[in-house]
Design an enzyme around this catalytic site. Structure first.
Site, PDB file in Angstrom:
ATOM      1  N   LYS A  98       0.853  -1.199   0.000  1.00 38.45           N
ATOM      2  CA  LYS A  98       0.000   0.000   0.000  1.00 38.45           C
ATOM      3  C   LYS A  98       0.890   1.251   0.000  1.00 38.45           C
ATOM      4  O   LYS A  98       1.908   1.275   0.715  1.00 38.45           O
ATOM      5  CB  LYS A  98      -0.891  -0.038   1.241  1.00 38.45           C
ATOM      6  CG  LYS A  98      -1.922   1.064   1.340  1.00 38.45           C
ATOM      7  CD  LYS A  98      -2.777   0.860   2.585  1.00 38.45           C
ATOM      8  CE  LYS A  98      -3.840   1.913   2.748  1.00 38.45           C
ATOM      9  NZ  LYS A  98      -4.684   1.682   3.945  1.00 38.45           N
ATOM     10  N   SER A 173      -9.617   1.795   2.983  1.00 33.99           N
ATOM     11  CA  SER A 173      -8.754   2.546   2.098  1.00 33.99           C
ATOM     12  C   SER A 173      -7.732   1.685   1.347  1.00 33.99           C
ATOM     13  O   SER A 173      -7.170   2.120   0.357  1.00 33.99           O
ATOM     14  CB  SER A 173      -7.996   3.604   2.891  1.00 33.99           C
ATOM     15  OG  SER A 173      -7.147   2.988   3.853  1.00 33.99           O
ATOM     16  N   SER A 197      -9.707  -0.644   7.156  1.00 34.20           N
ATOM     17  CA  SER A 197      -9.162  -0.495   5.806  1.00 34.20           C
ATOM     18  C   SER A 197      -8.443  -1.707   5.223  1.00 34.20           C
ATOM     19  O   SER A 197      -8.095  -1.693   4.039  1.00 34.20           O
ATOM     20  CB  SER A 197      -8.220   0.696   5.755  1.00 34.20           C
ATOM     21  OG  SER A 197      -8.963   1.858   5.629  1.00 34.20           O
TER      22      SER A 197
HETATM   23  N1  GLN Z   1     -12.909   3.984   6.383  1.00 35.77           N
HETATM   24  C1  GLN Z   1     -12.383   4.411   7.639  1.00 35.77           C
HETATM   25  C2  GLN Z   1     -12.004   5.865   7.550  1.00 35.77           C
HETATM   26  O1  GLN Z   1     -12.328   6.451   6.581  1.00 35.77           O
HETATM   27  C3  GLN Z   1     -11.204   3.576   7.988  1.00 35.77           C
HETATM   28  C4  GLN Z   1      -9.987   3.941   7.251  1.00 35.77           C
HETATM   29  C5  GLN Z   1      -8.811   3.092   7.585  1.00 35.77           C
HETATM   30  O2  GLN Z   1      -8.930   2.043   8.231  1.00 35.77           O
HETATM   31  N2  GLN Z   1      -7.645   3.562   7.200  1.00 35.77           N
HETATM   32  O3  GLN Z   1     -11.422   6.428   8.415  1.00 35.77           O
END
Ligand code: GLN
Length: 504
Positions: A98, A173, A197
């Site tokens: 990532k 994400s 994410s």
């Molecule tokens: N979707 C969640 C957010 O927008 C989690 C994001 C993540 O785990 N990096 O914060």
């Protein structure tokens, strides 16, 4: 290391080429276990495997758009350095990272314009360990800018597509990392998980995603979003592959003061097909109104299968679940507002020169950050400001303690908790992009786990009528990775969903 039966099945479909060496037309489909099995028998070379994976990337990534950077030259150089005498745990395995983890000399963007040209002068602990274990870097994958989002639509560059249906989001994400694994554009990948994410995109893309216990994996070199919640973990085609990667990346690190210095077991050793004696908790708060009926049906069927494998199923309560999303969005945005203060046009990446220093800060941040990142910086700055701190940040931290206590109570009775990973399957690209609150709700089942700092895994548990994957989440106690991997592996082998791949 165990060579799974699957490797033997693959060998059956090998053909003898005119050099007398076996080759497999679809090498990119191999799992880590299968590839290592073939490499150790000298039936496959890391170079052949890489060639197959990079051909796959060339063929598919123009439509999936999962890689921000493809690193063919680096992978070739890494493969060239491998020595057949010194067999390492990820010997020649093509892996994607990532793009919020620093790799020395490789552009690391966080999918943000503010870091578009940032080349880190140092290596994250996780990628350093993968390097020592013999991985070959296929590239850096797309994400929601600074890991803020659930669909990759917040990427500053482009949106990644779900390999099961290109009109749908891969989740986020870590949507890029989940999509490259689902589409066989690498053998395994690494993601990060602050509120879901790793697990939510794994669920949307029909692959395995593991968020380890907070502190099990070093965060050194991971670009910080919300430091008390962020964790790095594997995204793989099978549970056994996730255990192999976790073996490599877990462990204390003096460069991350929040990393735990504990003995790391061999996570592959506890995998078995028998779940006798294991107690699985089902929290009623996770089967809510408004959740997709087909998701509920698939998850309930998976729980029955786990019971059939010998586990005892017990109904439990996690009473503070309803407050998790609200508490998370105060804590995560507060930490983000502080962490992102460092992007000022002086130390890193983009600089848009203004009339004076303050103006330069403002111009740089105005041009460099996207809408969602700005929204969160404002929310977090507000929650931390004097006069509001007690009402918001302090309250959210108190709720966090209550959520953790709910899990502590539950784990006095059960070993593993089973829930859906997400209330829906992959949604259409654009469907929630203009409604941040709707988007925030797609992590309603994953967020509590980060607040409590415990581990959880998402594994495929069926498909909806539109052919989209459904994810089952298994949650464990602190440092209970071996238990959730065991339950996940037994279910995966019995149910066999991992064999179904997108026809892209
Ligand atoms: N979707 C969640 C957010 O927008 C989690 C994001 C993540 O785990 N990096 O914060």
């Amino acid at each position: 290391m165990r060579v799974a039966l699957d490797a033997l099945i693959v060998i059956e479909s090998l053909q003898l080429n005119n050099c007398g060496r076996y080759f497999y037309l679809e090498l990119y489909k191999l799992t880590i276990v299968e590839a290592l099995g073939l490499i150790s028998k000298h039936e496959l070379t890391p170079t052949d495997l890489l060639e197959s994976v990079f051909n796959r990337i060339t063929a598919l990534d123009t439509s999936v758009k999962a890689y921000v950077t493809v690193t063919k030259d680096i992978a070739a150089e890494q493969a060239g350095r491998l020595s057949m005498l010194n067999r390492t745990p990820l010997y020649g395995i093509p892996m994607a990272i990532k793009d919020n983890m620093c790799i020395k000399g490789v552009r690391t963007t966080c999918s943000s314009k503010i870091l578009e040209n940032f080349i880190p002068p140092y290596e994250s602990t996780v990628t350093g360990k993968l390097q020592e274990a013999g991985y070959c870097l296929t590239g850096k994958t797309n994400l929601d800018e600074f890991a803020m989002g659930s669909s990759t639509e917040n990427s500053g560059f482009f949106t990644t597509k779900n390999p099961w249906d290109l009109s749908r989001a891969p989740g986020g994400s870590s949507g890029g990392s989940a999509a490259v694994v689902a589409a066989d554009m690498c053998v395994a990948a690494i993601g990060s998980d602050t509120g879901g994410s790793i697990r939510q995109p794994a669920s949307f893309c029909g692959v395995v995603g593991l968020k380890p216990t907070y502190g099990l994996v070093s965060r050194f070199g991971l670009v910080a979003f919300a430091s008390s919640l962020d964790q790095i973990g594997p995204i793989t085609k099978t549970v056994e592959d996730a255990a192999i990667v976790l073996n490599v990346i877990a462990g204390g690190d003096r460069r991350d003061s929040t990393s735990a210095h504990i003995a790391i077991p061999d996570y592959t050793a506890s995998l078995s097909s028998d779940l006798k004696g294991m107690k699985i908790g089902i929290p009623e708060e996770y089967f809510i109104d408004g959740m997709d009926k087909e998701v509920e049906t698939a998850v309930r069927a998976a729980i029955s299968e786990i019971e059939r494998l010998g586990a005892e199923v017990i109904s439990i309560k996690l009473p503070h679940t309803a407050y998790a999303v609200a508490a998370y969005y105060i804590i995560a945005t507060s930490e983000a507002s502080s962490n992102l203060a460092r992007y000022d046009g002086v130390k890193y990446g983009l600089r848009v020169s203004g009339s004076d220093l303050i103006d330069t800060y403002m111009e740089t941040r105005a041009k460099g950050f996207g809408q969602e990142v700005k929204r969160r910086i404002m929310l977090g700055t507000y929650a931390l400001s004097s006069g509001y701190y007690d009402a918001y940040y302090k309250k959210a931290q108190q709720v966090r303690t209550l959520i953790k206590r709910d899990f502590d109570e539950a784990f006095k009775v059960v070993d593993v908790i089973a829930t859906p990973t997400s209330p829906t399957t992959a949604f259409k690209i654009g469907e929630k992009a203009d409604d941040p609150l709707q988007m925030y709700l797609s992590d309603i089942f994953t967020i509590s786990v980060n607040l409590a700092g415990i581990p959880a895994i998402s594994i495929p548990c069926g498909f909806d009528s539109g052919g989209l994957p459904v994810g089952l989440q298994l949650i464990g106690r602190h440092f209970g990775e071996a238990e959730i991997l065991k339950a996940a592996h037994a279910y995966e082998r019995a149910a066999g969903w991992y064999q179904r791949r997108p026809s892209i």
